[in-house]
Structures are given as C-alpha cells and as structure tokens.
Design a protein around this motif. Structure first.
Motif, PDB file in Angstrom:
ATOM      1  N   ASN A  78       0.814  -1.217   0.000  1.00 45.26           N
ATOM      2  CA  ASN A  78       0.000   0.000   0.000  1.00 45.26           C
ATOM      3  C   ASN A  78       0.845   1.264   0.000  1.00 45.26           C
ATOM      4  OD1 ASN A  78       0.091   1.470   2.518  1.00 45.26           O
ATOM      5  ND2 ASN A  78      -0.883  -0.285   3.485  1.00 45.26           N
ATOM      6  N   ARG A  79       0.211   2.279  -0.534  1.00 45.16           N
ATOM      7  CA  ARG A  79       0.871   3.580  -0.653  1.00 45.16           C
ATOM      8  C   ARG A  79       0.227   4.587   0.286  1.00 45.16           C
ATOM      9  NH1 ARG A  79       0.226   1.825  -6.092  1.00 45.16           N
ATOM     10  NH2 ARG A  79       2.166   1.858  -7.270  1.00 45.16           N
ATOM     11  N   LYS A 114       6.538   9.865   0.839  1.00 49.64           N
ATOM     12  CA  LYS A 114       6.801   9.122  -0.408  1.00 49.64           C
ATOM     13  C   LYS A 114       7.323   7.725  -0.083  1.00 49.64           C
ATOM     14  CE  LYS A 114       6.095  12.650  -3.320  1.00 49.64           C
ATOM     15  NZ  LYS A 114       5.323  13.406  -2.323  1.00 49.64           N
ATOM     16  N   ILE A 115       6.586   7.059   0.782  1.00 50.46           N
ATOM     17  CA  ILE A 115       6.993   5.707   1.150  1.00 50.46           C
ATOM     18  C   ILE A 115       5.903   4.718   0.769  1.00 50.46           C
ATOM     19  CG2 ILE A 115       8.452   6.403   3.099  1.00 50.46           C
ATOM     20  CD1 ILE A 115       5.958   5.412   4.861  1.00 50.46           C
ATOM     21  N   ALA A 116       6.250   3.453   0.762  1.00 44.85           N
ATOM     22  CA  ALA A 116       5.248   2.421   0.499  1.00 44.85           C
ATOM     23  C   ALA A 116       5.572   1.222   1.383  1.00 44.85           C
ATOM     24  CB  ALA A 116       5.290   2.017  -0.962  1.00 44.85           C
ATOM     25  N   LYS A 117       4.547   0.443   1.649  1.00 43.63           N
ATOM     26  CA  LYS A 117       4.755  -0.763   2.458  1.00 43.63           C
ATOM     27  C   LYS A 117       4.517  -1.993   1.590  1.00 43.63           C
ATOM     28  CE  LYS A 117       1.878  -2.019   5.872  1.00 43.63           C
ATOM     29  NZ  LYS A 117       1.271  -1.999   7.217  1.00 43.63           N
ATOM     30  N   VAL A 118       5.459  -2.894   1.587  1.00 46.04           N
ATOM     31  CA  VAL A 118       5.325  -4.135   0.826  1.00 46.04           C
ATOM     32  C   VAL A 118       5.385  -5.289   1.808  1.00 46.04           C
ATOM     33  CG1 VAL A 118       6.247  -5.542  -1.041  1.00 46.04           C
ATOM     34  CG2 VAL A 118       6.608  -3.077  -1.065  1.00 46.04           C
ATOM     35  N   GLU A 171       8.683   4.916  -2.164  1.00 43.84           N
ATOM     36  CA  GLU A 171       7.535   4.619  -3.022  1.00 43.84           C
ATOM     37  C   GLU A 171       7.920   4.369  -4.488  1.00 43.84           C
ATOM     38  OE1 GLU A 171       4.545   7.684  -3.029  1.00 43.84           O
ATOM     39  OE2 GLU A 171       3.222   6.519  -4.308  1.00 43.84           O
ATOM     40  N   ARG A 172       8.997   5.040  -4.921  1.00 45.89           N
ATOM     41  CA  ARG A 172       9.402   4.898  -6.327  1.00 45.89           C
ATOM     42  C   ARG A 172       9.702   3.452  -6.707  1.00 45.89           C
ATOM     43  NH1 ARG A 172      14.314   8.857  -6.935  1.00 45.89           N
ATOM     44  NH2 ARG A 172      14.369   8.353  -4.720  1.00 45.89           N
TER      45      ARG A 172
END
Ligand code: ADP
Ligand code: ASP
Ligand code: MG
Length: 412
Positions: free
Chosen positions: A260-261, A341-345, A389-390
């Motif tokens: 999610n972003r 500008k982060i994302a979780k995987v 996030e990129r």
C-alpha cells in the motif's frame, strides 16, 4: 434450493449495459430456484465524484453530511437493478441500508455494523422476490445515515450473508478471484483457487483492496463461506477457506504479496533516551485518534539520545506532525522530519510458520535490486518492509519472482 448473497462492485454496475448484464446473471440464479439477495456498490467513480463535490464546499467536510451525500451512489444502482429484474419478469425490491435496518454505530464514514433486521428481507424472499440492498451504508440508533468506509459494500454483503445464514457470499468484481498479488501490477500474478482465512485477513489489512478487511473479519467471526469471482467471466473464483485442514497441510512459504501507498513516515531525532520515552511520544498521537502502524526505535547514540520513527496513514500526516513538533519541544528533541513518499510491501503466508530464512530471502531479493529497506515489521505469517515509493512495483515483482509465485501451486 440455496440462498446466495451476491455483491457486485462498482465496475460491474458501471453502466446501464452492465447493470442489465448483472440482472441477467441474477435472473439465471433465481430461475434455478435459488433465493437471491443482491448487494450493490455505486457506479464506478461515483463515490469519488461525490466526495470531491463535498471538498469543493468544505475543506474538512462534515462527516454526517458526507455520509448523506456518498450513500446516494448506491441508491441509484439498486433502483436500476430492481427495474432491470422486473423488466425480465422477476419480482424484485430495492432497499437502502436504513430501510432494511442495518444498524451501525455512529462513527460517520467508518461505521461498524451492530445488528441487522432480517424480517423484511425474509418476507420478500418467502414471497419469491429478489432482495436488492444498497451496500456501504447503514443507519445509527438516532436514524442518521452512516457509511462503512471505502470498499464497505463487501462488508454489507458478508454481514447480510451471516444474518440470513446464506449458503455462500459471492463477491463479484472485475478480476476473477484473489491473486498472488494485484494482477494490475504483476502480469504473471496467479489466481488462487483457495486462500486461508488468516492469509486473506493479512492481505486485506496490508493493502489488497480486493476485499475490505472488515468483510473478511465478519466472514471469520460468523463462519460465512466467502468467494471472490468475476462478473464478466465464468469460473469458480477464489474460496476464502475456513477449513482447518488447509492450515495444517503443507503450504507454500509465501502465498501472496500485498502493498500500500497509504502511509507516511515521521521521525523525531535526538530524543533523550529515558525509560517511558516511547509512551511520551506515542500517547499524544493516540490521543488525537491517529493510528500508528510500523514503529522503530534506534539504539541509543553515544550522546544518550535516540531516533524514533513510526508510520501513520497519509491523511493523518499533517496532524501527526503538529503533535510531534509539540512533543519534540517538550522532550528537548533535536528535530522532526517526515516523508510521505513511502510504500509498504508485505509477504504473507501461513507456510512461514514452518520455514526459516524467509526474511533473509526477502531482504536479499530487495538488495539485489538495490532497494533500500527503511523499516521492518514481522508477525508469524507476514513480513512487511517500508521502502521508497518509487521502487514499489519493482519490489513487488522481485518478491513475486523470489518466492516463485507464478509457478502453479498444488491444489486439492
Ligand atoms: P470492486 O469495485 O468490485 O469492489 P475493487 O477495485 O474494490 O473492486 O477490488 C478489485 C481490485 O482489487 C482488482 O481490480 C485489483 O486491481 C485489486 N487487487 C489488489 N490486490 C489484489 C489481489 N491480490 N488479487 C486480486 N485483485 C487485487
Ligand atoms: N461505493 C463505495 C466505495 O467506492 C463502497 C464500495 O464500492 O464498496 O468505496
Ligand atoms: Mg471493492
């Protein structure tokens, strides 16, 4: 004869042609003698459109009025579907959440269902009618319209299925089941015939929007057989399995990848490293009703201070930062920095319980693609990392390939 609760999502009812097609599908089930309850979303894009209208008037729209507004989307589709069924010679009747009486608490825009009155629906079903219910909405104890949070029609579907003791709750959508990861991001993602309830719960909570988390919670609590399938193609879709045996049998290490972003990261630097400091930082955040997800506290630096980092929902970033600036001043911390500008995987799988080295495989796969891990959190059946996030899509693909999720897995 069975009782089916079928929920159709926004894309599935996105135009008159599609509503007519849904009517054909429902009519075919009814023609076989099944009792039918249909839950609908608003036409695709409609809920977003309504929310945008509200923001044109108020910077922070009044939650009660927002619910009155956004619940109209579903009222349109239920009426149209009922008309389409009647045109086909099937008796049908549409109901808003308040008319059924789907009673919720009064937490506007994220209300929880407390009770469902089945009497009116039961009467209609006994009279041979198809019952068509607006998803995503209910009514509180004072008669105010409430909504259940984005994606909430899934929860209406499962909750009605539980209340009516349905044979199965079928979630019809624009993909033909639950995949190893979002098929729009990884071409080689594979549909799962079954997924354990526990895994589905993690996938939903970690960002796979194919099912709303509360719908999965409901299915678990009330043991509702739940299936995700395509509105547009034939097939058996994915069964969310409540079967204990599925948990016990040999499982692949990782079953799926969620991402999610929606999060943002905050760091408070140079905090004096005393006992109780984590509480002094997080308690004021909690007091503002801001939920905290991943937390990392670094080991103390030589000067006896530490850095403390955590993530919150992106919508809460501004408020969280204000609170943290205040805390920083009180604690004599050096500075507050934030990054949205982060994302979780996340990798998810009940098979992780019985396999070592899953984390190192995950980290080395990300390292090979030069993806820096900023934070890590683990539980028995999932590992999540926060990254820039990129690199999100690259990371999802790398992990999908590392854990061989494109390969067919044994089915029973
Ligand atoms: P609906 O409007 O029918 O409720 P949603 O858009 O809410 O549909 O959910 C379906 C979407 O969920 C799919 O189009 C897909 O892009 C996304 N999705 C995310 N993760 C997964 C996954 N693991 N399996 C299937 N779909 C997924
Ligand atoms: N229409 C609502 C939304 O877009 C509810 C749903 O579709 O499940 O979030
Ligand atoms: Mg949805």
């Amino acid at each position: 004869m069975s009782l089916f609760v079928q929920k159709y999502g926004g894309t599935s009812v996105g135009s008159i042609e599609r509503i007519e097609a849904v009517a054909d599908k429902v009519a075919a089930f009814r023609a076989k003698g099944h009792e039918m309850v249909v839950v609908l979303s608003a036409m695709s894009g409609e809920t977003n459109r309504l929310i945008e209208l509200a923001y044109q008037i108020q910077e922070r729209p009044d939650p009660r009025e927002l619910d009155v507004l956004v619940s109209t989307g579903e009222q349109v589709t239920i009426a149209l579907l009922s008309m389409a069924l009647k045109k086909r010679g099937y008796d049908a009747c549409s109901y808003t959440g308040g008319q059924v009486k789907i009673l919720t608490d009064n937490a506007h825009t994220k209300a929880r269902i407390q009770q469902i009155d089945v009497e009116r629906m039961r009467r209609d079903l006994d009279a041979g009618r198809v019952v068509v219910v607006a998803g995503f909405q209910g009514v509180d104890g004072d008669g105010n319209i409430t909504t259940l949070g984005r994606g909430g029609s899934d929860t209406t579907g499962v909750a009605l299925a539980a209340a009516l003791d349905a044979t199965e709750c079928q979630i019809y959508t624009d993909v033909d089941g639950v995949y190893t990861t979002d098929p729009r991001v990884v071409d080689s993602a594979r549909r799962l015939d079954r997924i354990t309830f526990e895994e589905m719960l993690e996938m939903a909570s970690l960002g796979s929007k194919v099912l709303q988390i509360r719908a999965v919670e409901f299915a678990g609590k009330y043991k509702v057989p739940l299936r995700v399938l395509s509105t547009f193609e034939e097939g058996n879709g994915t069964l969310i399995s409540l079967d204990e045996e599925d948990n016990e049998m040999e499982q692949p290490v990782v079953s799926g990848i969620a991402f999610n972003r929606d999060e943002a990261k905050l760091t408070i630097r140079g905090v004096p490293d005393n006992p109780g400091v984590a509480c002094r930082i997080l308690a004021p955040i909690g007091a503002e009703n801001i939920e905290v997800d991943v937390i990392v506290q670094n080991i103390s630096a030589v000067d006896g201070t530490t850095d403390f980092t955590f993530t919150v929902h992106r919508n809460d970033l501004r408020k969280a930062r204000e609170v943290l600036e205040r805390v920083a001043a009180e604690l004599g911390a050096r500075e507050v920095v934030s990054d949205d500008k982060i994302a979780k995987v996340s990798i998810v799988g009940v098979g992780m319980r019985s396999h070592a080295n899953v984390a190192s495989r995950m980290f080395s796969a990300l390292g090979e693609d030069n993806i820096n891990i900023q934070m890590i959190t683990t539980s028995e059946i999932k590992i999540s990392v926060i990254i820039d996030e990129r690199y999100l899509e690259l990371a999802v693909r790398a992990l999908h390939s590392e854990f061989e999720l494109s390969e067919p897995r044994q089915t029973r």
